[in-house]
Design a protein around this motif. Structure first.
Motif, short mmCIF file in Angstrom:
data_model
loop_
_atom_site.label_atom_id
_atom_site.label_comp_id
_atom_site.label_asym_id
_atom_site.label_seq_id
_atom_site.Cartn_x
_atom_site.Cartn_y
_atom_site.Cartn_z
N ASN A 194 17.70 -16.92 -18.47
CA ASN A 194 17.34 -17.43 -17.15
C ASN A 194 17.77 -16.48 -16.02
OD1 ASN A 194 16.18 -19.51 -15.56
ND2 ASN A 194 18.23 -20.28 -15.07
N SER A 195 18.08 -15.23 -16.39
CA SER A 195 18.60 -14.29 -15.39
C SER A 195 17.60 -13.22 -14.98
CB SER A 195 19.86 -13.59 -15.92
OG SER A 195 20.90 -14.50 -16.04
N TYR A 196 17.58 -12.96 -13.68
CA TYR A 196 16.83 -11.85 -13.10
C TYR A 196 17.87 -10.78 -12.81
CZ TYR A 196 13.91 -9.34 -9.65
OH TYR A 196 13.19 -8.39 -8.95
N ILE A 197 17.71 -9.63 -13.45
CA ILE A 197 18.73 -8.58 -13.36
C ILE A 197 18.12 -7.32 -12.74
CG2 ILE A 197 20.35 -7.15 -14.69
CD1 ILE A 197 20.02 -9.59 -16.83
N THR A 198 18.77 -6.80 -11.70
CA THR A 198 18.24 -5.60 -11.05
C THR A 198 19.42 -4.70 -10.67
OG1 THR A 198 16.58 -4.86 -9.43
CG2 THR A 198 18.13 -6.54 -8.69
N PRO A 199 19.23 -3.39 -10.79
CA PRO A 199 20.36 -2.48 -10.57
C PRO A 199 20.87 -2.45 -9.14
CG PRO A 199 18.59 -1.38 -11.76
CD PRO A 199 18.03 -2.67 -11.25
N LYS A 200 22.17 -2.17 -9.02
CA LYS A 200 22.80 -1.95 -7.72
C LYS A 200 23.20 -0.48 -7.72
CE LYS A 200 26.82 -3.78 -5.20
NZ LYS A 200 26.24 -3.97 -3.89
N SER A 201 22.69 0.24 -6.74
CA SER A 201 23.00 1.67 -6.69
C SER A 201 22.69 2.19 -5.30
CB SER A 201 22.13 2.41 -7.73
OG SER A 201 21.96 3.77 -7.39
N ASP A 202 23.43 3.19 -4.87
CA ASP A 202 23.22 3.75 -3.53
C ASP A 202 22.02 4.68 -3.46
OD1 ASP A 202 25.35 2.37 -2.51
OD2 ASP A 202 26.79 4.00 -2.87
N THR B 294 19.29 -17.30 -12.35
CA THR B 294 20.50 -16.61 -11.95
C THR B 294 20.10 -15.19 -11.58
OG1 THR B 294 21.65 -17.87 -13.63
CG2 THR B 294 22.82 -15.97 -12.74
N VAL B 295 20.63 -14.69 -10.48
CA VAL B 295 20.31 -13.32 -10.09
C VAL B 295 21.54 -12.44 -10.25
CG1 VAL B 295 19.67 -11.83 -8.16
CG2 VAL B 295 18.45 -13.99 -8.52
N GLU B 296 21.37 -11.33 -10.95
CA GLU B 296 22.47 -10.38 -11.12
C GLU B 296 22.05 -9.04 -10.57
OE1 GLU B 296 23.81 -10.31 -15.25
OE2 GLU B 296 23.13 -12.39 -15.48
N ARG B 297 22.75 -8.60 -9.53
CA ARG B 297 22.52 -7.27 -8.98
C ARG B 297 23.74 -6.47 -9.28
NH1 ARG B 297 22.47 -5.64 -3.53
NH2 ARG B 297 21.52 -3.59 -3.67
N ARG B 298 23.60 -5.59 -10.27
CA ARG B 298 24.78 -4.90 -10.80
C ARG B 298 24.35 -3.66 -11.56
NH1 ARG B 298 23.93 -5.80 -16.15
NH2 ARG B 298 23.29 -7.86 -16.88
N ASP B 299 25.34 -2.91 -12.03
CA ASP B 299 25.04 -1.75 -12.87
C ASP B 299 24.29 -2.19 -14.12
OD1 ASP B 299 26.36 -0.16 -11.08
OD2 ASP B 299 28.18 0.05 -12.29
N VAL B 300 23.26 -1.44 -14.47
CA VAL B 300 22.52 -1.73 -15.71
C VAL B 300 22.56 -0.47 -16.58
CG1 VAL B 300 20.30 -2.41 -16.72
CG2 VAL B 300 20.99 -3.36 -14.51
#
Ligand SMILES: *Cc1c(COP(=O)(O)O)cnc(C)c1O
Length: 344
Positions: free
Chosen positions: A231-239, A260-266
């Motif tokens: 149930n998670s939408y995952i997208t990278p967090k990066s500068d 659930t949304v996860e914005r983090r390192d992938v």
């Protein structure tokens, strides 16, 4: 009226009625000039032609189910071009001028706005370039802000055709601490070589890794990356990623339907665990990705292949998100987010 076939527009240049121009000189923007000729006279020494003093935007206008014309979140594009211009050290149109030119270009080219039901739309291309002649490397003092448009298609019938992609570990699109998060033409110039090479090998997109460690996913050449797991939408967090307005919208939509949304390192290895993967951007909202090949170098025969939902159709979670965004854009679903700007 135009005699365009709305069903096979694709994404390409088409002459419309007008383009809009405003010049920044002596501290102010000139009155907007509407021109029938797309050809401009520009000094051969203009900074945009030599040092890529250029940034741009992309957004769309839609003919809704109710006949009304909608722009999708133009204020976000205004803020983003202001940020890009600031990076280049050049003046940017304020939000009011930006949005009023968006509306004016749509009105003047309304006969090129695809009808409701065609799944097509009108792409707007705000463009800001350094205009004054110069030889030294410096930010331009005079600029031209243009509002351009072209009718563009969607995948026929809204059927989302999956594409493939390759991680080319021997190329980057942006430098660490560089220009990756700004919508500047220079980033595209940098990506052409790897894109052409990947294309010749049969890949439709290039997926770039974080340029500092090459262990984490950044984004595709012209769109952001997202993956779906449970149930998670995952997208990278990066500068070094371009802050996509489509991605930002998908995040809000995903939350609104209880995902659930996860914005983090992938990490690259996490690709093996995603059920659905997609590209997201204004052009098509979502393009499902069928597989990604991870290659040590583009020339190499060696590869690790990660496959996702299907090579024929879009996965159910991506499709659900796609339908909500496009439903809002075409006025089929009530916009509870406040993303719609009507063109009267
Ligand atoms: C424009 C762009 C995107 C997509 O941004 P949207 O606002 O969703 O259209 C993604 N990546 C890059 C590199 C871009 O230039």
């Amino acid at each position: 009226m135009t005699n365009l076939n709305w069903n096979n527009l694709g994404f390409s240049y088409r002459k419309t009625n007008t383009i809009l121009c405003s010049w920044f000189k002596d501290g102010q923007w000139s009155p907007v000039e509407s021109r029938k000729d797309d050809n401009l006279t520009i000094n051969a020494f203009a900074g945009s032609l030599h040092y890529s003093v250029e940034c741009f935007e992309g957004l769309k206008a839609f003919r809704g189910k109710d006949g009304k014309i909608r722009l999708f979140r133009p204020e976000e594009n205004a803020l983003r071009i202001q940020r890009s211009a600031d990076f280049l050290g050049i003046p940017a149109p304020d939000t009011e001028l930006f949005i009023s030119m968006c509306k004016q270009i749509v009105r003047e080219n309304e006969d090129f706005l695809p009808p409701y039901g065609s799944h097509a739309s009108m792409y707007l291309r705000p463009t800001l370039i350094g205009f004054n002649p110069q030889l030294g490397v410096k930010s331009s003092t005079e600029c031209l802000f243009m509002m351009l448009c072209s009718p563009v298609g969607a995948y026929t019938g809204g059927a989302l055709e999956p594409c493939n992609a390759v991680i080319a570990r021997d190329y980057d699109r942006a430098a660490p601490f560089g220009s990756g998060s700004y919508k500047v033409g220079a980033n595209y110039a940098v990506s052409l070589y790897s894109y052409n090479k990947a294309h010749a090998l049969g890949y439709q997109a290039v997926l770039y890794l974080d340029p500092l460690t090459h262990t984490k996913i950044d984004e595709f050449g012209s769109s952001n990356f997202f993956g779906i797991k449970g149930n998670s939408y995952i997208t990278p967090k990066s500068d070094s990623i371009l802050p996509s307005i489509t991605n930002k919208s998908l995040i809000e939509v995903a939350k609104s339907i209880g995902m659930t949304v996860e914005r983090r390192d992938v990490e690259v290895s996490e690709l093996a665990t995603f059920e659905e993967v997609g590209e997201c951007g204004t052009a098509v909202v979502i393009t499902p990705v069928s597989f990604i090949d991870d290659k040590p170098s583009l020339e190499s025969d060696e590869k690790t292949r990660y496959t996702f939902y299907s090579d024929k159709e879009c996965g159910p979670k991506s499709l659900k998100l796609y339908n909500i965004i496009t439903g809002i854009q075409y006025g089929e679903i009530e916009d509870t987010f406040g993303w719609t700007e009507f063109v009267d």
